[in-house]
Design a protein around this motif. Structure first.
Motif, short mmCIF file in Angstrom:
data_model
loop_
_atom_site.label_atom_id
_atom_site.label_comp_id
_atom_site.label_asym_id
_atom_site.label_seq_id
_atom_site.Cartn_x
_atom_site.Cartn_y
_atom_site.Cartn_z
N HIS A 1 0.82 -1.22 0.00
CA HIS A 1 0.00 0.00 0.00
C HIS A 1 0.86 1.27 0.00
CE1 HIS A 1 -2.74 3.04 1.90
NE2 HIS A 1 -3.45 2.66 0.87
N HIS A 2 1.78 1.38 0.95
CA HIS A 2 2.59 2.60 1.07
C HIS A 2 3.93 2.51 0.35
CE1 HIS A 2 -0.15 4.58 3.83
NE2 HIS A 2 -0.19 3.47 4.56
N HIS A 3 4.38 1.31 0.01
CA HIS A 3 5.67 1.09 -0.68
C HIS A 3 6.84 1.68 0.11
CE1 HIS A 3 3.35 -0.30 -4.10
NE2 HIS A 3 2.63 0.82 -4.05
N TRP A 4 6.80 1.51 1.43
CA TRP A 4 7.90 2.00 2.26
C TRP A 4 9.11 1.09 2.19
CZ3 TRP A 4 3.93 2.88 6.69
CH2 TRP A 4 3.35 4.13 6.54
N MET A 5 8.90 -0.15 1.77
CA MET A 5 9.99 -1.11 1.61
C MET A 5 9.54 -2.18 0.64
SD MET A 5 9.61 -2.92 5.33
CE MET A 5 9.50 -1.31 6.08
N ASN A 6 10.49 -3.02 0.20
CA ASN A 6 10.13 -4.11 -0.71
C ASN A 6 9.94 -5.41 0.08
OD1 ASN A 6 12.73 -5.25 -0.32
ND2 ASN A 6 13.56 -3.95 -1.95
N SER A 7 9.52 -6.45 -0.62
CA SER A 7 9.23 -7.73 0.05
C SER A 7 10.47 -8.34 0.70
CB SER A 7 8.64 -8.73 -0.94
OG SER A 7 7.36 -8.33 -1.32
N ALA A 8 11.62 -8.18 0.06
CA ALA A 8 12.85 -8.74 0.63
C ALA A 8 13.19 -8.05 1.95
CB ALA A 8 14.01 -8.60 -0.36
N GLU A 9 13.05 -6.74 2.00
CA GLU A 9 13.31 -6.02 3.25
C GLU A 9 12.33 -6.44 4.33
OE1 GLU A 9 15.08 -1.65 2.20
OE2 GLU A 9 13.05 -2.07 1.47
N PHE A 10 11.06 -6.63 3.96
CA PHE A 10 10.07 -7.04 4.95
C PHE A 10 10.39 -8.45 5.46
CE2 PHE A 10 6.08 -8.98 6.31
CZ PHE A 10 5.71 -8.07 7.27
N THR A 11 10.80 -9.35 4.58
CA THR A 11 11.17 -10.70 5.00
C THR A 11 12.33 -10.66 5.99
OG1 THR A 11 10.40 -11.60 2.91
CG2 THR A 11 11.91 -12.96 4.18
N ASN A 12 13.31 -9.79 5.73
CA ASN A 12 14.44 -9.64 6.66
C ASN A 12 13.95 -9.10 8.01
OD1 ASN A 12 16.22 -10.54 4.73
ND2 ASN A 12 16.78 -8.48 4.07
N ILE A 13 13.00 -8.18 7.97
CA ILE A 13 12.44 -7.62 9.21
C ILE A 13 11.74 -8.71 10.01
CG2 ILE A 13 10.57 -6.14 10.05
CD1 ILE A 13 11.53 -4.05 8.00
N GLY B 1 9.05 0.79 11.17
CA GLY B 1 9.10 2.23 11.35
C GLY B 1 10.49 2.78 11.06
N PHE B 2 11.50 2.10 11.55
CA PHE B 2 12.89 2.52 11.30
C PHE B 2 13.21 2.48 9.82
CE2 PHE B 2 17.42 1.96 10.91
CZ PHE B 2 17.95 2.84 11.84
N THR B 3 12.89 1.34 9.18
CA THR B 3 13.22 1.16 7.77
C THR B 3 12.44 2.12 6.87
OG1 THR B 3 13.66 -1.18 8.22
CG2 THR B 3 13.36 -0.56 5.92
N ALA B 4 11.17 2.35 7.19
CA ALA B 4 10.36 3.25 6.37
C ALA B 4 10.93 4.67 6.38
CB ALA B 4 8.92 3.25 6.87
N VAL B 5 11.29 5.14 7.55
CA VAL B 5 11.84 6.50 7.64
C VAL B 5 13.23 6.55 7.02
CG1 VAL B 5 12.58 8.30 9.26
CG2 VAL B 5 10.43 7.10 9.64
N LYS B 6 14.02 5.52 7.22
CA LYS B 6 15.36 5.47 6.63
C LYS B 6 15.27 5.45 5.10
CE LYS B 6 19.73 4.84 7.86
NZ LYS B 6 20.49 5.91 8.44
N GLY C 1 14.77 8.63 3.20
CA GLY C 1 15.92 9.52 3.03
C GLY C 1 16.28 10.32 4.26
N MET C 2 15.69 10.00 5.39
CA MET C 2 16.00 10.72 6.62
C MET C 2 17.12 10.01 7.37
SD MET C 2 12.23 11.76 7.92
CE MET C 2 11.06 12.53 6.84
N GLY C 3 17.72 10.70 8.30
CA GLY C 3 18.85 10.16 9.05
C GLY C 3 18.42 9.17 10.12
N SER C 4 19.43 8.64 10.82
CA SER C 4 19.19 7.62 11.84
C SER C 4 18.38 8.13 13.02
CB SER C 4 20.52 7.05 12.34
OG SER C 4 21.18 6.38 11.30
N THR C 5 18.57 9.38 13.40
CA THR C 5 17.80 9.94 14.51
C THR C 5 16.32 9.96 14.18
OG1 THR C 5 19.68 11.34 15.09
CG2 THR C 5 17.55 11.93 16.05
#
Length: 191
Positions: free
Chosen positions: A35-47, A67-72, A75-79
């Motif tokens: 729905h939001h395309h914040w990550m791909n299936s491979a990233e979600f599987t790793n999560i 939440g961490f991966t979506a914000v990262k 293009g935002m920083g680690s904080t």
């Protein structure tokens, strides 16, 4: 703006995610990947894999990492990514917290009534369906490969799947030990 969407998305998942963390996985995957395309299936599987290995409930761990991966990935920083983790986790837990406060006394008083027993009888099949959906959604090309593109990887993945299922379900080997065996076998056979 992503923080508002994270909060709303994970609040809805927390509100409608019956059946615990495994029941929420299909809802989380549908929202963050499709729905939001914040990550791909491979990233979600790793999560999901990381969430299973870390202490705590898998649903909350998944929300934290999503939440961490979506914000990262935005293009935002680690904080800011840590703030994304906190937002998603808080939003996922908030509906349960509110509902438990509101209905705890009523539930204890009316727990044995036919009305409440009927509600829970109706929820049980829905929970099983959500768990099955989570399992089926993880049976994809990123996890198993395809026979056409890499027959060795596909056959080994399917064999590891069935060996793990037999080990846990039939032989009754500890699931954590089976994960370690499967990871070691994957390292030896697929690397």
């Amino acid at each position: 703006m992503i923080f508002i969407y994270l909060f709303i998305t994970f609040f809805e998942i927390g509100l409608f995610g019956f059946g615990g963390g495994y029941g929420m996985l299909s809802l989380i995957q549908n929202e963050v990947v499709y729905h939001h395309h914040w990550m791909n299936s491979a990233e979600f599987t790793n999560i999901v894999a990381i969430s299973q290995m870390t202490p705590g409930p898998i649903g909350i761990n998944s929300a934290t990492y999503c939440g961490f991966t979506a914000v990262k990935n935005a293009g935002m920083g680690s904080t800011w990514a840590v703030m994304g983790s906190a937002t998603a986790t808080f939003a996922l837990v908030l509906p349960s917290f509110i509902l438990m406060i509101l209905i705890a006394r009523l539930f204890l008083k009316y727990m044995k009534t036919p009305f409440m027993e009927s509600i829970f009888s109706g929820l049980r099949p829905a929970v099983v369906g959500l768990l099955a959906a989570a399992a089926l959604l993880l049976m994809n090309e990123e996890n198993f490969g395809t026979f056409a593109s890499d027959p060795w990887r596909f056959c080994i993945s399917v064999a590891l799947f069935f060996a793990t299922w037999v080990g846990v379900k039939v032989v009754r080997i500890n699931p954590i030990l089976m994960m370690a065996f499967a990871g070691f076998a994957g390292l030896l056979l697929l690397y």
